[in-house]
Scaffold this motif. Structure first.
Motif, PDB file in Angstrom:
ATOM      1  N   SER A  14     -29.705  -4.115 -13.125  1.00 50.75           N
ATOM      2  CA  SER A  14     -29.054  -4.112 -14.436  1.00 50.75           C
ATOM      3  C   SER A  14     -27.553  -4.351 -14.352  1.00 50.75           C
ATOM      4  O   SER A  14     -26.931  -4.749 -15.343  1.00 50.75           O
ATOM      5  CB  SER A  14     -29.323  -2.787 -15.156  1.00 50.75           C
ATOM      6  OG  SER A  14     -28.663  -1.721 -14.508  1.00 50.75           O
ATOM      7  N   THR A  33     -45.394  -6.962 -19.395  1.00 44.53           N
ATOM      8  CA  THR A  33     -44.137  -7.674 -19.163  1.00 44.53           C
ATOM      9  C   THR A  33     -44.149  -9.013 -19.880  1.00 44.53           C
ATOM     10  O   THR A  33     -43.126  -9.488 -20.353  1.00 44.53           O
ATOM     11  CB  THR A  33     -43.929  -7.887 -17.654  1.00 44.53           C
ATOM     12  OG1 THR A  33     -43.937  -6.615 -17.001  1.00 44.53           O
ATOM     13  CG2 THR A  33     -42.618  -8.587 -17.357  1.00 44.53           C
ATOM     14  N   CYS A  34     -45.322  -9.618 -19.954  1.00 42.89           N
ATOM     15  CA  CYS A  34     -45.492 -10.902 -20.630  1.00 42.89           C
ATOM     16  C   CYS A  34     -46.942 -10.987 -21.098  1.00 42.89           C
ATOM     17  O   CYS A  34     -47.846 -10.588 -20.362  1.00 42.89           O
ATOM     18  CB  CYS A  34     -45.159 -12.043 -19.681  1.00 42.89           C
ATOM     19  SG  CYS A  34     -45.310 -13.681 -20.408  1.00 42.89           S
ATOM     20  N   ARG A  78     -46.664  -4.440 -16.731  1.00 44.53           N
ATOM     21  CA  ARG A  78     -45.369  -3.856 -16.358  1.00 44.53           C
ATOM     22  C   ARG A  78     -45.484  -3.151 -15.004  1.00 44.53           C
ATOM     23  O   ARG A  78     -44.630  -3.322 -14.134  1.00 44.53           O
ATOM     24  CB  ARG A  78     -44.926  -2.862 -17.443  1.00 44.53           C
ATOM     25  CG  ARG A  78     -43.639  -2.119 -17.107  1.00 44.53           C
ATOM     26  CD  ARG A  78     -42.452  -3.071 -17.034  1.00 44.53           C
ATOM     27  NE  ARG A  78     -42.013  -3.468 -18.352  1.00 44.53           N
ATOM     28  CZ  ARG A  78     -41.126  -4.428 -18.571  1.00 44.53           C
ATOM     29  NH1 ARG A  78     -40.595  -5.088 -17.551  1.00 44.53           N
ATOM     30  NH2 ARG A  78     -40.769  -4.742 -19.807  1.00 44.53           N
ATOM     31  N   LEU A  98     -40.519  -7.348 -13.903  1.00 39.84           N
ATOM     32  CA  LEU A  98     -39.483  -7.522 -14.917  1.00 39.84           C
ATOM     33  C   LEU A  98     -39.394  -9.000 -15.277  1.00 39.84           C
ATOM     34  O   LEU A  98     -39.472  -9.872 -14.400  1.00 39.84           O
ATOM     35  CB  LEU A  98     -38.112  -7.052 -14.422  1.00 39.84           C
ATOM     36  CG  LEU A  98     -38.001  -5.561 -14.073  1.00 39.84           C
ATOM     37  CD1 LEU A  98     -38.111  -5.362 -12.572  1.00 39.84           C
ATOM     38  CD2 LEU A  98     -36.695  -4.975 -14.595  1.00 39.84           C
ATOM     39  N   ASN A  99     -39.203  -9.272 -16.562  1.00 41.69           N
ATOM     40  CA  ASN A  99     -39.131 -10.638 -17.067  1.00 41.69           C
ATOM     41  C   ASN A  99     -37.780 -10.859 -17.736  1.00 41.69           C
ATOM     42  O   ASN A  99     -37.537 -10.374 -18.839  1.00 41.69           O
ATOM     43  CB  ASN A  99     -40.271 -10.881 -18.063  1.00 41.69           C
ATOM     44  CG  ASN A  99     -40.253 -12.285 -18.634  1.00 41.69           C
ATOM     45  OD1 ASN A  99     -39.553 -13.167 -18.147  1.00 41.69           O
ATOM     46  ND2 ASN A  99     -41.034 -12.495 -19.683  1.00 41.69           N
ATOM     47  N   PHE A 100     -36.892 -11.588 -17.055  1.00 45.22           N
ATOM     48  CA  PHE A 100     -35.557 -11.858 -17.591  1.00 45.22           C
ATOM     49  C   PHE A 100     -35.491 -13.205 -18.308  1.00 45.22           C
ATOM     50  O   PHE A 100     -34.430 -13.607 -18.766  1.00 45.22           O
ATOM     51  CB  PHE A 100     -34.517 -11.824 -16.468  1.00 45.22           C
ATOM     52  CG  PHE A 100     -34.384 -10.478 -15.805  1.00 45.22           C
ATOM     53  CD1 PHE A 100     -34.056  -9.356 -16.539  1.00 45.22           C
ATOM     54  CD2 PHE A 100     -34.623 -10.336 -14.442  1.00 45.22           C
ATOM     55  CE1 PHE A 100     -33.930  -8.121 -15.946  1.00 45.22           C
ATOM     56  CE2 PHE A 100     -34.497  -9.096 -13.827  1.00 45.22           C
ATOM     57  CZ  PHE A 100     -34.154  -7.985 -14.581  1.00 45.22           C
ATOM     58  N   ASN A 134     -34.964 -12.842 -22.118  1.00 42.51           N
ATOM     59  CA  ASN A 134     -34.777 -11.443 -22.498  1.00 42.51           C
ATOM     60  C   ASN A 134     -33.409 -10.940 -22.054  1.00 42.51           C
ATOM     61  O   ASN A 134     -32.885 -11.374 -21.022  1.00 42.51           O
ATOM     62  CB  ASN A 134     -35.859 -10.557 -21.862  1.00 42.51           C
ATOM     63  CG  ASN A 134     -37.245 -10.860 -22.396  1.00 42.51           C
ATOM     64  OD1 ASN A 134     -37.396 -11.183 -23.565  1.00 42.51           O
ATOM     65  ND2 ASN A 134     -38.248 -10.775 -21.538  1.00 42.51           N
ATOM     66  N   ARG A 155     -30.935  -8.834 -20.174  1.00 45.12           N
ATOM     67  CA  ARG A 155     -31.138  -8.240 -18.848  1.00 45.12           C
ATOM     68  C   ARG A 155     -31.095  -6.712 -18.909  1.00 45.12           C
ATOM     69  O   ARG A 155     -31.944  -6.022 -18.331  1.00 45.12           O
ATOM     70  CB  ARG A 155     -30.069  -8.771 -17.883  1.00 45.12           C
ATOM     71  CG  ARG A 155     -30.343  -8.462 -16.412  1.00 45.12           C
ATOM     72  CD  ARG A 155     -29.322  -9.162 -15.510  1.00 45.12           C
ATOM     73  NE  ARG A 155     -29.661  -8.957 -14.107  1.00 45.12           N
ATOM     74  CZ  ARG A 155     -30.518  -9.708 -13.413  1.00 45.12           C
ATOM     75  NH1 ARG A 155     -31.133 -10.711 -14.021  1.00 45.12           N
ATOM     76  NH2 ARG A 155     -30.768  -9.457 -12.143  1.00 45.12           N
ATOM     77  N   GLU A 214     -34.218  -5.324 -20.704  1.00 50.92           N
ATOM     78  CA  GLU A 214     -35.420  -5.421 -19.874  1.00 50.92           C
ATOM     79  C   GLU A 214     -35.432  -4.350 -18.788  1.00 50.92           C
ATOM     80  O   GLU A 214     -36.474  -3.743 -18.511  1.00 50.92           O
ATOM     81  CB  GLU A 214     -35.507  -6.826 -19.249  1.00 50.92           C
ATOM     82  CG  GLU A 214     -36.701  -7.070 -18.343  1.00 50.92           C
ATOM     83  CD  GLU A 214     -38.044  -7.059 -19.069  1.00 50.92           C
ATOM     84  OE1 GLU A 214     -39.080  -7.219 -18.392  1.00 50.92           O
ATOM     85  OE2 GLU A 214     -38.079  -6.882 -20.308  1.00 50.92           O
ATOM     86  N   CYS A 215     -34.289  -4.086 -18.198  1.00 48.88           N
ATOM     87  CA  CYS A 215     -34.204  -3.016 -17.189  1.00 48.88           C
ATOM     88  C   CYS A 215     -34.471  -1.655 -17.820  1.00 48.88           C
ATOM     89  O   CYS A 215     -35.148  -0.806 -17.219  1.00 48.88           O
ATOM     90  CB  CYS A 215     -32.837  -3.030 -16.515  1.00 48.88           C
ATOM     91  SG  CYS A 215     -32.591  -4.425 -15.387  1.00 48.88           S
ATOM     92  N   ALA A 263     -36.343  -1.090 -20.423  1.00 45.22           N
ATOM     93  CA  ALA A 263     -37.774  -1.027 -20.713  1.00 45.22           C
ATOM     94  C   ALA A 263     -38.570  -0.682 -19.457  1.00 45.22           C
ATOM     95  O   ALA A 263     -39.528   0.099 -19.504  1.00 45.22           O
ATOM     96  CB  ALA A 263     -38.251  -2.355 -21.298  1.00 45.22           C
TER      97      ALA A 263
END
Length: 452
Positions: A21, A71-72, A128, A144-146, A149, A151, A154-155, A157
């Motif tokens: 992050s 995550t997706c 996830r 993790l999916n950046f 999204n 950053r 996402e961290c 989450a």
């Protein structure tokens, strides 16, 4: 990789997320991994509060996965072509060369009709968090999916998902449900009509096989833990794939299916023709006699040969080589036994999983031959929506993908358990005998749920 205690592994993952992050990375998808001690995967999964919940256990018993969160998510509720699925997945796959990313999900039996709520016509999830067992090694994976999204968000989450994890609790001891009622779709008189239509000479000449199925709905007033049911079913069917998808607390699809659609490792493909059924015997001698009669039975042998021919014909344009066992073997399950032929192919370069799904799904073992006319008959005459029953369920991966045909399955909803079974109808099929075959295929799951 050294094995940490579970609390230490969680602390390590949290520290890695905090580092991500505060740094600028270029990778759109990131996967963090820690080795952990052995855990009971189904109990762990049933104890979590995050949805979706996904379980996958390979037929070879070497691999087992429990996954939570998203995550997706690729969700297709409207009509979807295989090419659309392929384009979406190929775009996502291009985000990382890491061969450990897996997208778990399924494709409905018939994507031309409306899908089940939450399951749709096709749905695939990059979880996830995964707890993955390979042999005796256990790993906790966090994705993790950046891509597109924020950053930091996402961290956060990912940290929230980790903080929500619960320790595994023992599954509720199994008990029989209080059965309020049972309905069959179609009922026997309608089933008899359908079998007679399919076996009539005029119809059978252009459509030699249709796999008809039945929905058995159990009306109940007791809450049912789907993961307890799957764990019990797993214990009775160790030679099957075992999997479950729970996208919300209201609906869970579980299956103990003996049938592999395909396993792909690189350019090597393994599939099978599984068709032709009889009972198990009460003694070794009776069991062997029933197996021998199955192998010598012209109706069942013909059914298996039709499936074999179809698979070889459809794989040949995609492959340098396709080889199939000439004679079927016996594949034994607790209450029934099948005819089984192994098939192996060496794929041409560039062939992707969705070309394989298009070629192989639905197989003649769950649809019929020729596929278009058999599916048209099922769509118009069967009388209920199969959804993911007889669909293709499994996972997609850059190097390795595996799908099972979702037979021997159940959809568990509040106040209702939906059970599914099918039988291949060819020339010479008897309606009463095929109806009894459906009952035989439901015997294992019914013995778990109700007093027989």
């Amino acid at each position: 990789m050294s094995v940490m205690s579970l609390p230490d592994a969680l602390l390590s993952l949290e520290a890695k997320i905090q580092h991500l992050s505060t740094t600028q990375g270029s990778e759109p998808l990131v996967q963090l991994t820690e080795a952990v001690p052995a855990l009971p995967l189904i109990s762990w999964l049933a104890s979590q509060e995050l949805y979706p919940r996904i379980y996958w256990h390979g037929r070879d018993k070497e691999e087992e996965v429990a996954a939570i969160g998203c995550t997706c998510d690729f969700f297709f509720d409207d009509q979807v072509a295989d090419q659309q699925l392929a384009e979406v997945y190929q775009r996502q796959r291009a985000l990382s060369y890491n061969q450990n990313f897996r997208y778990y999900g399924g494709v409905a039996f018939d994507r031309e009709v409306e899908g089940w709520p939450e399951f749709g016509r096709a749905r695939f999830v990059l979880p996830r968090i995964e707890l993955r067992r390979s042999g005796k090694e256990f790993k906790l994976l966090l994705n993790l999916n950046f891509d597109g999204n924020d950053r930091h968000a996402e961290c956060q989450a990912a940290l929230q998902a980790l903080s929500s994890l619960k320790r595994p609790k023992p599954l509720t001891p199994p008990g029989k449900v209080n059965l309020l009622g049972r309905s069959e779709y179609p009922e026997y008189p309608r089933w008899q009509q359908l079998v007679e239509q399919v076996t009539a000479d005029k119809f059978n000449r252009h459509t030699p096989k249709v796999v008809l199925s039945r929905l058995s709905q159990l009306e109940i007033n007791d809450p049912v833990d789907p993961w307890m049911v799957l764990a019990c079913w797993q214990g009775r069917c160790p030679s099957s794939f075992q999997f479950g998808f729970q996208f919300s607390k209201d609906r869970t699809f579980i299956s103990c299916s003996p049938e592999r659609l395909y396993l792909r490792r690189g350019q090597e493909l393994f599939t099978e023709a599984l068709a032709g059924t009889t009972l198990r015997g009460h003694t070794e001698e009776e069991d062997a006699l029933l197996a021998k009669q199955l192998q010598e039975d012209s109706k069942n042998s013909h059914e298996n040969q039709l499936v074999r021919q179809h698979i070889v014909e459809h794989l040949s344009p995609l492959s340098h080589y396709v080889g199939a066992e000439e004679s079927p073997r016996i594949f034994k399950l607790p209450h029934i036994q099948h005819l089984h032929r192994a098939i192996r192919a060496e794929l041409k370069p560039g062939i992707n999983d969705f070309q394989l799904l298009l070629a192989l799904h639905p197989t003649p073992a769950v649809g019929g031959l020729p596929r278009p006319s058999a599916l048209s008959f099922i769509r118009q005459q069967e009388g209920y929506n199969r959804g993911w029953y007889a669909g293709a369920c499994g996972y997609l991966n850059r190097h390795e993908s595996e799908f099972s045909v979702a037979i021997r399955s159940a959809l568990i909803e509040p106040g209702r358990i939906n059970l599914f079974a099918g039988a291949g109808i060819v020339a010479g099929s008897d309606p009463e005998a095929e109806w009894q075959e459906l009952d035989n295929k439901l015997a294992t799951i019914l013995s778990i749920l109700v007093e027989l």
